[in-house]
Design an enzyme around this catalytic site. Sequence first.
Site, mmCIF file in Angstrom:
data_model
loop_
_atom_site.group_PDB
_atom_site.id
_atom_site.type_symbol
_atom_site.label_atom_id
_atom_site.label_comp_id
_atom_site.label_asym_id
_atom_site.label_seq_id
_atom_site.Cartn_x
_atom_site.Cartn_y
_atom_site.Cartn_z
ATOM 1 N N GLU A 68 1.020 -1.247 -0.032
ATOM 2 C CA GLU A 68 0.063 -0.094 -0.038
ATOM 3 C C GLU A 68 0.924 1.318 -0.224
ATOM 4 O O GLU A 68 1.757 1.516 0.949
ATOM 5 C CB GLU A 68 -0.926 -0.092 1.179
ATOM 6 C CG GLU A 68 -2.203 0.695 1.098
ATOM 7 C CD GLU A 68 -1.728 2.288 1.509
ATOM 8 O OE1 GLU A 68 -1.438 3.139 0.796
ATOM 9 O OE2 GLU A 68 -1.856 2.610 2.903
ATOM 10 N N CYS A 72 -2.434 8.321 4.194
ATOM 11 C CA CYS A 72 -2.461 8.012 2.580
ATOM 12 C C CYS A 72 -3.868 8.211 2.154
ATOM 13 O O CYS A 72 -4.106 8.594 1.160
ATOM 14 C CB CYS A 72 -2.168 6.564 2.414
ATOM 15 S SG CYS A 72 -3.034 5.354 3.399
#
Length: 407
Positions: A177, A211
């Site tokens: 990720e 994020c």
Amino acid sequence: KQKHYYSAWMVYEVGKNWVEADADTAEAIDFLEFYAREMFRLAGPQPVTNEPGEENGLQYIPLGVGAVIPPFNFALAITCGMTVSAAVTGNTVLLKPAIPAPVIAYKMMELLEAAGMPAGVVNFIPSNGAEVGQMMVQDIRTRFVSFTGSREVGCKIYADAAQVRPGQKWLKRVIAEMGGKDAIVVDEGTDLDDVAAGIVAAAFGFSGQKCSACSRVIAHEKVYDELLAKVVERTKRLVVGDPADPKTNVGPVASIKYWEKIVSYLSVGKTEGRLMTGGEPVELEGGYYIAPTIYADVDPCSRISCEEIFGPVVAFHKAPDFKTAIAWANNTDYGLTGSAYSNNREHIEYARREFHVGNLYLNRKCTGALVGVHPFGGFNMSGTDSKAGGYDYLIQFMQGKSIAEKL
């Protein structure tokens, strides 16, 4: 029983305020519960189609040794989730904690030990350099790499893991990720007070060091000015300061390294947009502080609209219509989270089809994924769409063995 103890360590070590730290600890608890219950399901017989005259089955077995490299921003939740998902599926783990957050990771290690995790299953390897992580990724005995962090590091890990070295007898898996450049799209006719509250929370929670954080707002030209004014007014009310103070909304960024990067983007933003608030560091003792910053009238192809800043910086864009706004939202190498606010059903369905992100939120902010409710992971340069906290996440740490016996 020790929830507030772990939250306090996050306030102290990475500068989360109490609200953000409490949510982080709660998510760690959710990961532990969810993955444990999921493994009961995956450890049992898996469904296959019957074939007359045969007894058929499918079972999942562990991969082997895994390198787990978590980020600092969810220092307990993501570190815990990445570690226990690999361990509960039967693997052994080399855990390299994030450089700014080794103590929180060590406290998690103490908890695993107290809970009865056998010695050697999870191995704690703190390090200040990239050499240790690179060794873990490249070693032929490592079977998989689980990584959450920057695009730059993630791409290097992906390339390193893809190389088959002498003596290696498997292709390594990478569960990655790697960040985002997330947009909130706002249509005409929406409740702008509700939208403004969502934008401020998504943009400036934990100083934008998520994020999933909102770093772009793309608003219909008919509501742009009013929405911008509401977001600026709410942002100016945020309290920047010591995260241990319950009144603080925005604490420091995690280290001088991240502070310097964000400050460099503040200079870029002043050449690419109209500064509405912030735009400067905040001089406070005991940390590296950045004022929540908003730039207006930004071109959707500008640097601050395309590059991940990972700080409390938001760019506003004025779109002529909803479809153009969605096109601009997709104008990025990333594809992690996104939000679309609209009361127009046709527009909502258009966003559902065309907004290309791994986690799409309609009429709500783009942060705050819940374990089991919003499986988390993104498209494109946001990573391998791992869907942490989802019902197929653990399969990535195992391999399926199909067994057929003729009767």
